[in-house]
Design a protein around this motif. Structure first.
Motif, mmCIF file in Angstrom:
data_model
loop_
_atom_site.group_PDB
_atom_site.id
_atom_site.type_symbol
_atom_site.label_atom_id
_atom_site.label_comp_id
_atom_site.label_asym_id
_atom_site.label_seq_id
_atom_site.Cartn_x
_atom_site.Cartn_y
_atom_site.Cartn_z
ATOM 1 N N LEU A 198 1.124 -6.431 3.179
ATOM 2 C CA LEU A 198 1.330 -5.378 4.171
ATOM 3 C C LEU A 198 2.698 -5.535 4.838
ATOM 4 O O LEU A 198 3.368 -4.533 5.125
ATOM 5 N N GLN A 199 3.125 -6.783 5.064
ATOM 6 C CA GLN A 199 4.471 -7.026 5.591
ATOM 7 C C GLN A 199 5.526 -6.463 4.639
ATOM 8 O O GLN A 199 6.498 -5.831 5.062
ATOM 9 N N GLN A 200 5.312 -6.699 3.343
ATOM 10 C CA GLN A 200 6.254 -6.192 2.331
ATOM 11 C C GLN A 200 6.252 -4.668 2.305
ATOM 12 O O GLN A 200 7.310 -4.037 2.158
ATOM 13 N N ARG A 201 5.074 -4.076 2.470
ATOM 14 C CA ARG A 201 4.966 -2.606 2.480
ATOM 15 C C ARG A 201 5.749 -2.027 3.664
ATOM 16 O O ARG A 201 6.455 -1.021 3.531
ATOM 17 N N ILE A 202 5.618 -2.657 4.830
ATOM 18 C CA ILE A 202 6.339 -2.199 6.018
ATOM 19 C C ILE A 202 7.846 -2.364 5.818
ATOM 20 O O ILE A 202 8.630 -1.461 6.126
ATOM 21 N N GLU A 255 13.208 0.042 4.894
ATOM 22 C CA GLU A 255 14.396 0.171 4.042
ATOM 23 C C GLU A 255 14.522 1.587 3.482
ATOM 24 O O GLU A 255 15.634 2.136 3.371
ATOM 25 N N SER A 256 13.379 2.193 3.141
ATOM 26 C CA SER A 256 13.394 3.545 2.581
ATOM 27 C C SER A 256 13.863 4.569 3.608
ATOM 28 O O SER A 256 14.658 5.473 3.298
ATOM 29 N N GLU A 286 11.517 4.763 -3.323
ATOM 30 C CA GLU A 286 11.282 4.708 -1.882
ATOM 31 C C GLU A 286 9.806 4.962 -1.564
ATOM 32 O O GLU A 286 9.139 5.761 -2.230
ATOM 33 N N GLY A 287 9.352 4.292 -0.517
ATOM 34 C CA GLY A 287 7.997 4.504 -0.019
ATOM 35 C C GLY A 287 8.040 4.743 1.476
ATOM 36 O O GLY A 287 8.514 3.889 2.229
ATOM 37 N N TYR A 288 7.600 5.913 1.907
ATOM 38 C CA TYR A 288 7.654 6.290 3.314
ATOM 39 C C TYR A 288 6.253 6.156 3.919
ATOM 40 O O TYR A 288 5.335 6.890 3.535
ATOM 41 N N GLU A 299 4.970 8.361 -1.511
ATOM 42 C CA GLU A 299 5.767 7.609 -2.478
ATOM 43 C C GLU A 299 6.719 8.595 -3.159
ATOM 44 O O GLU A 299 6.287 9.626 -3.691
ATOM 45 N N ALA A 300 8.003 8.295 -3.128
ATOM 46 C CA ALA A 300 9.002 9.258 -3.601
ATOM 47 C C ALA A 300 8.916 9.519 -5.098
ATOM 48 O O ALA A 300 9.068 10.657 -5.554
#
Length: 338
Positions: free
Chosen positions: A36-40, A45-46, A57-59, A78-79
Protein backbone atom coordinates in the motif's frame (compact mmCIF):
# COMPACT_ATOMS: atom_id res chain seq x y z
CA UNK A 1 -17.80 19.18 3.52
CA UNK A 2 -17.02 16.04 1.52
CA UNK A 3 -14.17 16.44 -0.97
CA UNK A 4 -12.14 14.15 -3.23
CA UNK A 5 -8.39 14.73 -3.53
CA UNK A 6 -5.24 12.83 -4.56
CA UNK A 7 -3.96 10.37 -1.96
CA UNK A 8 -0.86 11.29 0.04
CA UNK A 9 1.66 9.53 2.25
CA UNK A 10 -0.18 10.40 5.48
CA UNK A 11 -3.26 8.48 4.25
CA UNK A 12 -1.56 5.09 4.67
CA UNK A 13 -3.35 4.17 7.90
CA UNK A 14 -6.74 5.04 6.40
CA UNK A 15 -5.98 3.13 3.20
CA UNK A 16 -4.96 0.06 5.20
CA UNK A 17 -8.28 0.20 7.07
CA UNK A 18 -10.15 0.46 3.77
CA UNK A 19 -8.20 -2.55 2.43
CA UNK A 20 -9.30 -4.57 5.48
CA UNK A 21 -12.92 -3.45 5.17
CA UNK A 22 -13.16 -4.10 1.43
CA UNK A 23 -13.01 -7.90 1.81
CA UNK A 24 -12.30 -10.71 -0.67
CA UNK A 25 -12.39 -9.98 -4.37
CA UNK A 26 -11.01 -6.45 -4.03
CA UNK A 27 -7.76 -7.31 -5.76
CA UNK A 28 -6.42 -3.78 -6.20
CA UNK A 29 -6.08 -3.16 -2.43
CA UNK A 30 -4.17 -6.04 -0.78
CA UNK A 31 -3.95 -5.98 3.00
CA UNK A 32 -0.20 -5.43 2.95
CA UNK A 33 1.29 -2.24 4.38
CA UNK A 34 4.44 -2.28 2.25
CA UNK A 35 2.47 -2.71 -0.97
CA UNK A 36 0.00 0.00 0.00
CA UNK A 37 2.96 2.32 0.67
CA UNK A 38 4.23 1.55 -2.84
CA UNK A 39 0.76 2.19 -4.29
CA UNK A 40 0.62 5.61 -2.60
CA UNK A 41 4.17 6.46 -3.73
CA UNK A 42 3.32 5.47 -7.31
CA UNK A 43 0.17 7.62 -7.18
CA UNK A 44 2.10 10.64 -5.88
CA UNK A 45 4.65 10.24 -8.67
CA UNK A 46 1.86 9.88 -11.25
CA UNK A 47 0.09 13.07 -10.14
CA UNK A 48 3.39 14.98 -10.23
CA UNK A 49 4.41 13.67 -13.65
CA UNK A 50 4.20 15.71 -16.86
CA UNK A 51 2.29 13.35 -19.16
CA UNK A 52 1.74 13.54 -22.93
CA UNK A 53 0.20 10.10 -23.41
CA UNK A 54 -1.10 7.23 -21.28
CA UNK A 55 1.61 5.17 -19.60
CA UNK A 56 1.96 3.16 -16.40
CA UNK A 57 0.58 5.96 -14.20
CA UNK A 58 -1.84 5.08 -11.42
CA UNK A 59 -4.06 7.80 -9.98
CA UNK A 60 -5.48 7.01 -6.55
CA UNK A 61 -7.87 9.43 -4.86
CA UNK A 62 -9.46 9.56 -1.42
CA UNK A 63 -12.75 10.97 -0.20
CA UNK A 64 -12.30 13.10 2.90
CA UNK A 65 -14.82 14.50 5.37
CA UNK A 66 -13.23 17.90 6.01
CA UNK A 67 -15.17 18.42 9.25
CA UNK A 68 -13.47 15.43 10.89
CA UNK A 69 -10.42 15.01 8.63
CA UNK A 70 -11.43 11.35 8.21
CA UNK A 71 -10.78 9.50 4.96
CA UNK A 72 -14.04 7.67 4.18
CA UNK A 73 -13.46 6.22 0.70
CA UNK A 74 -11.11 5.69 -2.20
CA UNK A 75 -11.29 5.54 -5.98
CA UNK A 76 -8.69 5.09 -8.70
CA UNK A 77 -7.79 5.18 -12.38
CA UNK A 78 -5.02 3.17 -14.05
CA UNK A 79 -3.84 5.07 -17.12
CA UNK A 80 -2.85 2.04 -19.22
CA UNK A 81 -3.08 -1.54 -17.95
CA UNK A 82 -0.87 -4.43 -18.96
CA UNK A 83 2.23 -2.45 -19.97
CA UNK A 84 4.41 -3.82 -17.16
CA UNK A 85 2.52 -6.99 -16.19
CA UNK A 86 0.30 -9.06 -18.46
CA UNK A 87 -3.39 -8.19 -18.03
CA UNK A 88 -5.48 -11.32 -18.44
CA UNK A 89 -9.15 -11.91 -19.23
CA UNK A 90 -11.29 -14.70 -20.51
CA UNK A 91 -13.28 -13.87 -23.62
CA UNK A 92 -16.62 -15.59 -23.82
CA UNK A 93 -17.09 -16.76 -27.40
CA UNK A 94 -18.78 -19.49 -29.42
CA UNK A 95 -17.78 -22.35 -31.67
CA UNK A 96 -20.12 -24.35 -33.90
CA UNK A 97 -20.00 -28.13 -34.30
CA UNK A 98 -22.13 -29.21 -37.22
CA UNK A 99 -22.67 -32.14 -39.56
CA UNK A 100 -24.95 -31.85 -42.59
CA UNK A 101 -24.93 -35.59 -43.06
CA UNK A 102 -26.22 -36.21 -39.55
CA UNK A 103 -28.31 -33.00 -39.49
CA UNK A 104 -26.63 -31.89 -36.25
CA UNK A 105 -25.83 -28.26 -35.44
CA UNK A 106 -24.53 -27.40 -31.97
CA UNK A 107 -23.34 -24.00 -30.73
CA UNK A 108 -20.96 -24.25 -27.78
CA UNK A 109 -19.67 -21.45 -25.55
CA UNK A 110 -15.94 -21.29 -24.91
CA UNK A 111 -13.63 -19.23 -22.67
CA UNK A 112 -10.38 -18.10 -24.31
CA UNK A 113 -7.50 -16.59 -22.32
CA UNK A 114 -6.48 -13.22 -23.80
CA UNK A 115 -4.72 -9.88 -23.23
CA UNK A 116 -7.10 -7.83 -25.39
CA UNK A 117 -7.35 -4.89 -22.99
CA UNK A 118 -3.63 -4.17 -22.88
CA UNK A 119 -3.17 -0.39 -22.99
CA UNK A 120 -6.74 0.45 -21.97
CA UNK A 121 -7.42 2.80 -19.05
CA UNK A 122 -9.16 1.23 -16.08
CA UNK A 123 -11.35 2.80 -13.42
CA UNK A 124 -10.83 0.79 -10.27
CA UNK A 125 -10.42 0.60 -6.48
CA UNK A 126 -13.82 2.08 -5.62
CA UNK A 127 -14.77 1.70 -1.95
CA UNK A 128 -16.89 3.86 0.37
CA UNK A 129 -17.24 3.35 4.12
CA UNK A 130 -20.70 2.39 5.39
CA UNK A 131 -20.92 5.59 7.44
CA UNK A 132 -20.93 7.73 4.29
CA UNK A 133 -23.11 5.69 1.94
CA UNK A 134 -25.64 8.51 1.70
CA UNK A 135 -26.19 11.88 -0.02
CA UNK A 136 -25.12 10.46 -3.40
CA UNK A 137 -21.55 10.03 -2.11
CA UNK A 138 -21.21 6.68 -3.91
CA UNK A 139 -22.23 8.16 -7.28
CA UNK A 140 -19.92 11.10 -6.67
CA UNK A 141 -16.98 8.83 -5.82
CA UNK A 142 -17.45 7.01 -9.11
CA UNK A 143 -18.42 9.86 -11.46
CA UNK A 144 -15.78 12.45 -10.50
CA UNK A 145 -13.20 10.22 -12.22
CA UNK A 146 -14.82 10.96 -15.58
CA UNK A 147 -14.44 14.70 -14.92
CA UNK A 148 -10.73 14.12 -14.23
CA UNK A 149 -10.42 12.08 -17.43
CA UNK A 150 -12.32 14.69 -19.46
CA UNK A 151 -10.08 17.47 -18.13
CA UNK A 152 -6.84 15.54 -18.76
CA UNK A 153 -7.59 13.33 -21.78
CA UNK A 154 -3.93 13.19 -22.82
CA UNK A 155 -3.25 11.06 -19.73
CA UNK A 156 -5.66 8.27 -20.69
CA UNK A 157 -6.52 5.78 -23.41
CA UNK A 158 -9.54 6.10 -25.70
CA UNK A 159 -10.87 2.84 -24.23
CA UNK A 160 -11.99 2.93 -20.58
CA UNK A 161 -12.78 -0.33 -18.78
CA UNK A 162 -14.00 -1.43 -15.37
CA UNK A 163 -13.75 -4.92 -13.89
CA UNK A 164 -16.86 -5.82 -11.91
CA UNK A 165 -16.49 -8.00 -8.83
CA UNK A 166 -17.86 -11.48 -9.48
CA UNK A 167 -19.73 -13.91 -7.27
CA UNK A 168 -18.04 -15.15 -4.08
CA UNK A 169 -19.32 -15.93 -0.59
CA UNK A 170 -18.49 -14.28 2.73
CA UNK A 171 -15.45 -16.56 3.09
CA UNK A 172 -14.08 -15.60 -0.30
CA UNK A 173 -15.05 -18.83 -2.06
CA UNK A 174 -15.75 -18.37 -5.76
CA UNK A 175 -17.67 -21.14 -7.61
CA UNK A 176 -15.87 -20.20 -10.83
CA UNK A 177 -12.45 -20.37 -9.22
CA UNK A 178 -13.24 -23.63 -7.40
CA UNK A 179 -13.46 -25.43 -10.75
CA UNK A 180 -10.17 -23.92 -11.95
CA UNK A 181 -8.55 -24.70 -8.59
CA UNK A 182 -9.62 -28.33 -8.72
CA UNK A 183 -8.27 -28.91 -12.23
CA UNK A 184 -5.32 -26.55 -12.60
CA UNK A 185 -4.21 -24.51 -9.60
CA UNK A 186 -4.50 -26.30 -6.23
CA UNK A 187 -4.76 -22.83 -4.65
CA UNK A 188 -7.81 -21.24 -3.02
CA UNK A 189 -9.44 -18.07 -4.38
CA UNK A 190 -8.33 -15.65 -1.60
CA UNK A 191 -4.70 -16.74 -2.08
CA UNK A 192 -4.81 -16.39 -5.87
CA UNK A 193 -6.60 -13.05 -5.51
CA UNK A 194 -3.99 -11.81 -3.04
CA UNK A 195 -1.04 -12.89 -5.18
CA UNK A 196 -2.51 -11.01 -8.13
CA UNK A 197 -3.04 -7.94 -5.94
CA UNK A 198 0.61 -7.88 -4.88
CA UNK A 199 1.79 -8.21 -8.48
CA UNK A 200 2.82 -11.87 -8.50
CA UNK A 201 0.97 -12.84 -11.66
CA UNK A 202 3.47 -15.19 -13.29
CA UNK A 203 1.61 -18.20 -11.88
CA UNK A 204 -1.34 -17.33 -14.14
CA UNK A 205 0.73 -17.78 -17.29
CA UNK A 206 2.38 -20.88 -15.89
CA UNK A 207 -0.74 -22.72 -14.70
CA UNK A 208 -3.74 -21.31 -16.57
CA UNK A 209 -4.97 -23.63 -19.37
CA UNK A 210 -3.61 -22.36 -22.69
CA UNK A 211 -6.43 -23.69 -24.84
CA UNK A 212 -10.08 -22.55 -24.89
CA UNK A 213 -12.25 -24.05 -22.15
CA UNK A 214 -15.66 -25.44 -23.11
CA UNK A 215 -18.13 -23.81 -20.72
CA UNK A 216 -20.28 -26.95 -20.73
CA UNK A 217 -17.40 -28.85 -19.09
CA UNK A 218 -17.38 -26.55 -16.05
CA UNK A 219 -19.38 -27.41 -12.96
CA UNK A 220 -23.00 -26.22 -12.94
CA UNK A 221 -22.08 -23.84 -10.09
CA UNK A 222 -19.23 -22.32 -12.12
CA UNK A 223 -21.37 -21.96 -15.24
CA UNK A 224 -24.08 -20.16 -13.25
CA UNK A 225 -21.79 -17.28 -12.15
CA UNK A 226 -20.03 -16.49 -15.44
CA UNK A 227 -20.63 -12.82 -16.35
CA UNK A 228 -22.53 -12.26 -13.06
CA UNK A 229 -21.73 -9.55 -10.49
CA UNK A 230 -21.55 -9.71 -6.72
CA UNK A 231 -24.79 -8.40 -5.12
CA UNK A 232 -22.86 -5.52 -3.52
CA UNK A 233 -21.52 -4.53 -6.96
CA UNK A 234 -24.89 -4.29 -8.74
CA UNK A 235 -25.36 -0.54 -7.98
CA UNK A 236 -21.86 0.22 -9.35
CA UNK A 237 -22.62 -1.75 -12.52
CA UNK A 238 -25.93 0.06 -13.05
CA UNK A 239 -24.22 3.43 -12.64
CA UNK A 240 -21.59 2.53 -15.25
CA UNK A 241 -24.24 1.22 -17.64
CA UNK A 242 -26.06 4.55 -17.28
CA UNK A 243 -22.76 6.23 -18.22
CA UNK A 244 -22.62 4.22 -21.46
CA UNK A 245 -20.47 1.26 -20.43
CA UNK A 246 -21.39 -2.14 -21.88
CA UNK A 247 -20.27 -5.76 -21.73
CA UNK A 248 -18.23 -7.12 -24.62
CA UNK A 249 -17.95 -10.73 -23.50
CA UNK A 250 -14.86 -10.35 -21.27
CA UNK A 251 -14.85 -11.87 -17.78
CA UNK A 252 -12.42 -12.06 -14.88
CA UNK A 253 -10.16 -15.12 -14.82
CA UNK A 254 -10.69 -15.66 -11.08
CA UNK A 255 -14.36 -15.09 -10.29
CA UNK A 256 -15.94 -14.84 -13.77
CA UNK A 257 -17.26 -11.31 -13.14
CA UNK A 258 -17.87 -9.12 -16.21
CA UNK A 259 -15.64 -6.35 -17.51
CA UNK A 260 -17.46 -3.38 -19.03
CA UNK A 261 -16.02 -0.85 -21.46
CA UNK A 262 -16.72 2.42 -23.24
CA UNK A 263 -14.95 4.74 -25.63
CA UNK A 264 -14.00 7.84 -23.66
CA UNK A 265 -16.11 10.10 -25.90
CA UNK A 266 -19.21 7.96 -25.32
CA UNK A 267 -19.15 8.33 -21.52
CA UNK A 268 -22.14 10.41 -20.43
CA UNK A 269 -20.31 12.46 -17.79
CA UNK A 270 -17.46 13.23 -20.20
CA UNK A 271 -19.95 14.32 -22.88
CA UNK A 272 -22.20 16.36 -20.62
CA UNK A 273 -19.48 18.07 -18.58
CA UNK A 274 -18.80 21.76 -19.11
CA UNK A 275 -15.77 24.01 -18.54
CA UNK A 276 -16.67 27.31 -16.91
CA UNK A 277 -14.93 30.29 -15.34
CA UNK A 278 -15.46 30.91 -11.65
CA UNK A 279 -17.47 33.78 -10.19
CA UNK A 280 -17.52 33.89 -6.39
CA UNK A 281 -20.81 35.12 -4.96
CA UNK A 282 -23.87 34.00 -3.06
CA UNK A 283 -25.58 31.04 -4.75
CA UNK A 284 -29.35 31.29 -5.21
CA UNK A 285 -29.84 28.06 -7.18
CA UNK A 286 -30.81 24.68 -5.72
CA UNK A 287 -29.30 22.77 -8.66
CA UNK A 288 -26.76 20.21 -7.49
CA UNK A 289 -23.54 19.51 -9.43
CA UNK A 290 -20.27 17.64 -9.24
CA UNK A 291 -17.49 20.16 -9.79
CA UNK A 292 -13.69 19.92 -9.93
CA UNK A 293 -10.76 22.21 -10.54
CA UNK A 294 -8.48 21.84 -13.57
CA UNK A 295 -5.38 20.81 -11.60
CA UNK A 296 -3.62 17.44 -11.31
CA UNK A 297 -1.43 17.24 -8.19
CA UNK A 298 -3.77 19.70 -6.43
CA UNK A 299 -6.95 18.21 -7.88
CA UNK A 300 -10.12 18.73 -5.84
CA UNK A 301 -13.74 17.72 -6.49
CA UNK A 302 -16.97 18.03 -4.53
CA UNK A 303 -20.77 18.10 -4.77
CA UNK A 304 -22.46 21.46 -4.33
CA UNK A 305 -25.25 23.82 -5.30
CA UNK A 306 -24.19 26.37 -7.90
CA UNK A 307 -25.57 28.78 -10.48
CA UNK A 308 -24.63 28.07 -14.07
CA UNK A 309 -24.45 30.89 -16.63
CA UNK A 310 -24.20 28.55 -19.58
CA UNK A 311 -24.11 31.10 -22.41
CA UNK A 312 -21.26 33.02 -20.82
CA UNK A 313 -19.49 29.81 -19.74
CA UNK A 314 -19.48 31.03 -16.15
CA UNK A 315 -20.40 29.41 -12.85
CA UNK A 316 -21.27 31.09 -9.57
CA UNK A 317 -19.97 29.29 -6.46
CA UNK A 318 -19.66 30.29 -2.82
CA UNK A 319 -16.40 31.36 -1.21
CA UNK A 320 -16.40 28.17 0.88
CA UNK A 321 -16.66 26.01 -2.24
CA UNK A 322 -13.95 28.04 -3.99
CA UNK A 323 -11.65 27.55 -0.98
CA UNK A 324 -12.33 23.79 -0.94
CA UNK A 325 -11.62 23.58 -4.68
CA UNK A 326 -8.51 25.77 -4.30
CA UNK A 327 -9.69 28.14 -7.03
CA UNK A 328 -10.00 31.91 -7.37
CA UNK A 329 -12.31 34.13 -9.41
CA UNK A 330 -11.60 33.68 -13.10
CA UNK A 331 -10.12 30.17 -12.76
CA UNK A 332 -11.54 27.39 -14.91
CA UNK A 333 -13.46 24.45 -13.45
CA UNK A 334 -15.28 21.46 -14.92
CA UNK A 335 -18.75 20.41 -13.79
CA UNK A 336 -21.68 18.11 -14.52
CA UNK A 337 -25.22 17.92 -13.18
CA UNK A 338 -25.47 15.41 -10.33
Amino acid sequence: MIIVRPIKKSDLKALYRIAEDSGHGFTSLPVNEKLLQQRIKHAEESFAKDVKEAGNEGYLFVMEDTETGEVVGTSGIEAAVGLDDAFYHYHLGKVVHSSRELNIYNTVEILSLCNDYTGASEICTLFLSDSHRKNNNGRFLSRFRFLFIAEHKERFSDTIIAEMRGISDENGNSPFWQWLEEHFFSMDFPTADYLTGIGKKVFIAELMPKYPIYVSLLSKEAQAVIDKVHPQTVPALRLLEAEGFARRGYVDIFDGGPTVESHVNNIRTVNHSKRCQVIIDEVQSTDNYIICNSKVADFRALQTRLSLRETAKQVVISQAVADALMVSEGDWVRLVAN
